[in-house]
Design a protein around this motif. Structure first.
Motif, short mmCIF file in Angstrom:
data_model
loop_
_atom_site.label_atom_id
_atom_site.label_comp_id
_atom_site.label_asym_id
_atom_site.label_seq_id
_atom_site.Cartn_x
_atom_site.Cartn_y
_atom_site.Cartn_z
N ARG A 14 0.83 -1.20 0.00
CA ARG A 14 0.00 0.00 0.00
C ARG A 14 0.87 1.25 0.00
O ARG A 14 1.77 1.37 0.83
N VAL A 15 0.57 2.15 -0.92
CA VAL A 15 1.32 3.41 -1.01
C VAL A 15 0.34 4.58 -1.00
O VAL A 15 -0.64 4.59 -1.76
N LEU A 16 0.60 5.55 -0.13
CA LEU A 16 -0.19 6.78 -0.10
C LEU A 16 0.57 7.86 -0.86
O LEU A 16 1.74 8.13 -0.56
N VAL A 17 -0.09 8.46 -1.86
CA VAL A 17 0.51 9.53 -2.66
C VAL A 17 -0.12 10.85 -2.25
O VAL A 17 -1.35 11.00 -2.32
N VAL A 18 0.71 11.80 -1.82
CA VAL A 18 0.21 13.10 -1.35
C VAL A 18 0.81 14.21 -2.20
O VAL A 18 2.02 14.45 -2.16
N ASP A 19 -0.03 14.87 -2.99
CA ASP A 19 0.42 16.00 -3.81
C ASP A 19 -0.79 16.86 -4.13
O ASP A 19 -1.84 16.34 -4.50
N ASP A 20 -0.65 18.19 -3.98
CA ASP A 20 -1.79 19.06 -4.25
C ASP A 20 -2.01 19.26 -5.74
O ASP A 20 -3.06 19.75 -6.15
#
Length: 238
Positions: A14-20
């Motif tokens: 599982r990978v969480l990608v955080v970018d606006d």
């Protein structure tokens, strides 16, 4: 080419990608799903923290600049309830100071925008291997003096006292303990622990050696020694 790498229980990593920037987040989501991983995205710091708590990712790709609070604040909040999750920072800033600031804050690695998707995937693979999210390893305890490191459970003890390490600190200590009494140069450490040339930024090695010393040597005879102009050596305390 889809990856067969999974969690130890066989479920997808599982990978969480955080970018606006929604287009960047979607691009990363598509590329990482192609690896066979389960992906969640968030576009603000607040949503990133909430998603981390609910999704329990094996790694986080985290933009430094977010609209509500910055990536380092997200990291601080996430590490409060998930101290071991590896974090790959995305940063548009390419000065050495900014890169090192992210690592000092507790990030495990960084990629500078614009980046290649192959580079992000390679860095994530390395981080998750270091954190033990991937392949199960044979049970193996390395012992040097009164220091022991279990490669299977990832437990570390000095004189019978448990020592909590981040994924990168663990990998650095493991490398030193696999080579006791041998002087390891900064270049060797960069190559073996970070798996790539860190642009010659040997100060990152110094930073992590100082972290290890505080955790391993505090209150004991030192085991980690600096050989000026040559590198570092770990040996049993006198």
């Amino acid at each position: 080419m889809s990856s067969s790498l999974t969690r130890l229980d066989g479920s997808p990593l599982r990978v969480l990608v955080v970018d606006d920037e929604v287009n960047i987040a979607e691009l990363l989501q598509m590329a990482l799903r192609y690896e066979g991983w389960e992906i969640r995205t968030a576009h603000t710091g607040r949503k990133a923290v909430a998603a981390s708590r609910e999704f329990a990712p094996d790694a986080i790709v985290l933009d430094m600049m977010l609209p509500d609070f910055d990536g380092m604040e997200v990291l601080r909040k996430v590490r409060a309830f998930s101290p071991g999750v590896p974090v790959l920072f995305l940063t548009a800033r390419d000065s050495v100071e900014d890169r090192v600031a992210g690592l000092t804050a507790g990030g495990d690695d960084y990629v500078t925008k614009p980046f290649s998707l192959e580079e992000v995937i390679a860095r994530l693979r390395g981080l998750m291997r270091r954190a033990g999210a991937m392949d199960a390893r044979p049970n193996s305890v390395i012992t040097v003096g009164d220091l022991s490191l279990d490669e299977d459970s990832r437990d570390v003890e000095r004189a019978g006292r448990a020592v909590e390490l981040t994924a990168t600190e663990f990998e650095l200590l493991r490398f030193l303990m696999r080579n006791p009494r041998r002087v390891m140069s900064k270049a060797q450490i960069l190559d073996r622990v970070w798996d790539y040339d860190f642009g010659g930024q040997a100060n990152v090695v110094e930073l992590y050696i100082s972290y290890l010393r505080k955790k391993i040597d505090a209150g004991h005879e030192p085991m980690i020694h600096t050989k000026r102009g040559a590198g570092y050596v770990l040996k049993p305390a006198e």
